[in-house]
Design a protein around this motif. Structure first.
Motif, short mmCIF file in Angstrom:
data_model
loop_
_atom_site.label_atom_id
_atom_site.label_comp_id
_atom_site.label_asym_id
_atom_site.label_seq_id
_atom_site.Cartn_x
_atom_site.Cartn_y
_atom_site.Cartn_z
N GLU A 132 0.88 -1.17 0.05
CA GLU A 132 -0.01 -0.11 0.00
C GLU A 132 0.89 1.16 -0.06
OE1 GLU A 132 -3.61 1.96 -0.08
OE2 GLU A 132 -3.35 -0.09 -0.11
N PRO A 145 -4.46 2.82 7.70
CA PRO A 145 -5.83 2.39 7.18
C PRO A 145 -6.61 3.14 7.69
CG PRO A 145 -4.40 0.44 7.12
CD PRO A 145 -3.56 1.35 7.99
N PHE A 148 -8.20 5.88 5.61
CA PHE A 148 -8.66 5.55 4.33
C PHE A 148 -9.93 6.36 4.06
CE2 PHE A 148 -6.77 0.97 3.27
CZ PHE A 148 -5.64 1.80 3.20
N LEU A 153 -8.48 5.34 -3.37
CA LEU A 153 -7.59 4.35 -3.29
C LEU A 153 -7.42 3.40 -4.41
CD1 LEU A 153 -8.04 3.27 0.41
CD2 LEU A 153 -6.52 5.02 -0.56
N VAL A 155 -6.59 0.48 -7.07
CA VAL A 155 -6.43 -0.95 -7.12
C VAL A 155 -6.27 -1.39 -8.63
CG1 VAL A 155 -7.96 -1.42 -5.04
CG2 VAL A 155 -8.92 -1.21 -7.17
N THR A 162 -6.37 -7.04 -5.20
CA THR A 162 -5.87 -5.70 -4.63
C THR A 162 -7.04 -4.78 -3.71
OG1 THR A 162 -5.93 -4.64 -6.66
CG2 THR A 162 -3.71 -5.34 -5.88
N ASP A 163 -8.15 -5.12 -4.46
CA ASP A 163 -9.56 -4.66 -4.07
C ASP A 163 -9.91 -5.24 -2.82
OD1 ASP A 163 -11.78 -3.18 -3.99
OD2 ASP A 163 -12.82 -4.50 -5.35
N THR A 166 -7.49 -4.19 0.20
CA THR A 166 -7.79 -2.81 0.51
C THR A 166 -8.92 -2.77 1.53
OG1 THR A 166 -6.53 -1.92 -1.52
CG2 THR A 166 -8.11 -0.38 -0.27
N LYS A 167 -9.93 -3.49 1.16
CA LYS A 167 -11.27 -3.51 1.68
C LYS A 167 -11.02 -4.33 3.16
CE LYS A 167 -14.40 -3.28 -2.27
NZ LYS A 167 -15.25 -3.86 -2.94
N PRO A 182 -12.65 2.73 -3.98
CA PRO A 182 -11.78 2.19 -4.84
C PRO A 182 -11.78 2.65 -6.29
CG PRO A 182 -13.40 0.76 -4.45
CD PRO A 182 -13.93 2.29 -3.73
N GLY A 203 -2.69 3.72 -2.99
CA GLY A 203 -3.29 2.42 -3.76
C GLY A 203 -2.36 1.44 -3.39
N MET A 204 -2.70 0.18 -3.74
CA MET A 204 -2.09 -0.99 -3.66
C MET A 204 -1.93 -1.59 -4.90
SD MET A 204 -3.27 -4.37 -1.46
CE MET A 204 -3.67 -3.40 -0.20
#
Length: 352
Positions: A132, A145, A148, A153, A155, A162-163, A166-167, A182, A203-204
């Motif tokens: 991240e 996080p 956030f 962000l 993905v 990645t989604d 992130t969640k 996202p 972002g990731m």
């Protein structure tokens, strides 16, 4: 409206650049395939594998196995194809366009809740290999996080791993999934452009994108999950990610072919465990370095700890993945997942 138009233009330019990179990766796959069983009149079965980004270091074993000649040694003609995100590789698999997908193991759980029987046959990793990152502009206020909320962000794609991750990081830290946005920005040039222009706050992504961001000094690392230790800290356990997964019916009907694929990949993982990042980089297509061999080798070195050396599913890994997905995904949260059907050790055990 003006900002929207500017971002649309930016995204289009970035996607064109990413398409060019992916095309190069596909060209490399085709050229190595052409020197295989087809041109030699071999009897090897042709197998198509879709990769969620051939040039991503997290999926490096796919192209490396091709470059080392291990598919050919097993009598297989493997065609490697590429999509920017793992979710697109998943789609190609379940639609029957390809026989296998190189992507994150978590897709097997998600697909099971949708009535699709898919299983990992060889596990490349025991950590996500994901990072991240946060833009320099947002770094002062986006320090964990917990921050956030209200952020955009990046993905690779909506519904991608990645989604998912992130969640999970958001929910784990008290931010609901509807409290941030996202944004699907792919990887490589499109991700970096979005970060630079403020289209995303962070972002990731994975290497070599991470290495490029740090080299260009356009962002900073917020959470590093490229090592088992990083995975444990962020996710609470080992997180099997990169794998070769296939539809269970196809596996059961082509066990000899699957065994040969797994044999090849296990040989590659063992080879990786005994060679340096520089030696690995030297085996990969020249265009993967994107003009900097040193930076590419550094990207590989940073990501190498995520890989297994034997293709075995890490103990407790499936349970960690299930915990992560259940935290935010209502389909999985309310479903009973049979983890034993999401992977098999049959072929890896035989490869030993």
């Amino acid at each position: 409206m003006r900002n929207t138009a500017r971002y649309a233009s930016l995204a289009a330019a970035g996607l064109l650049a990413l398409s060019s990179l992916t095309a190069c990766a596909n060209d490399a796959a085709s050229s190595t395939t052409d020197t295989g069983s087809d041109s030699g009149g071999g009897k090897g079965e042709t197998v198509k594998i879709m990769v969620g980004g051939l040039d991503k270091v997290i999926y490096l074993p796919a192209m490396l196995t091709q470059r080392l000649g291990y598919f050919k040694a097993e009598g297989l003609n493997v065609q490697l194809l590429s999509e920017p995100a793992g979710v697109q590789a998943e789609t190609a698999l379940v639609s029957g366009q390809v026989q296998g997908a190189v992507g994150f193991y978590d897709h097997t759980l998600d697909l099971q809740t949708k009535g699709k029987s898919v299983e990992s046959v060889v596990q490349f990793s025991h950590a996500p290999g994901e990072v991240e990152v946060v833009s320099n502009k947002a770094a002062g206020d986006l320090t964990s996080p917990k921050d956030f909320k209200g952020r955009k962000l990046g993905v690779t794609g909506l519904g991608s791993s990645t989604d998912f991750l992130t969640k999970y990081l958001a929910v784990k830290n008290g931010v609901q999934v509807n409290e941030f946005s996202p944004v699907a920005v792919g990887a490589g040039p499109t991700f970096i452009a979005a970060l630079q222009k403020g289209a995303i706050d962070g972002g990731m992504t994975t290497d070599p994108t991470v290495a490029t961001i740090l080299d260009k000094k356009v962002g900073k690392v917020l959470i590093d999950m490229r090592t088992p230790e990083g995975s444990q800290k962020a996710l609470g356990g080992p997180y099997p990610s990169s794998s070769l997964y296939m539809q269970t019916d196809w596996v059961n009907g082509h066990k000899d072919t699957v065994q040969k694929l797994v044999n090849a990949f296990v040989k590659t993982l063992k080879w990786m465990s005994t060679h340096s990042a520089d030696e690995i980089a030297a085996k990969m297509p020249a265009d993967y370095s994107q003009g900097s061999k040193t930076l590419y080798a550094q990207a590989i070195k940073s990501t190498l700890p995520m890989f297994t050396d034997d293709g075995v599913m890490p103990q407790g890994g499936p349970e960690t993945v299930e915990k992560v997905l259940k935290s935010f995904n209502p389909n999985i949260k309310n479903a009973k997942v049979d983890l034993s059907k999401t992977y098999t050790t049959e072929f890896v055990d035989a490869a030993k």
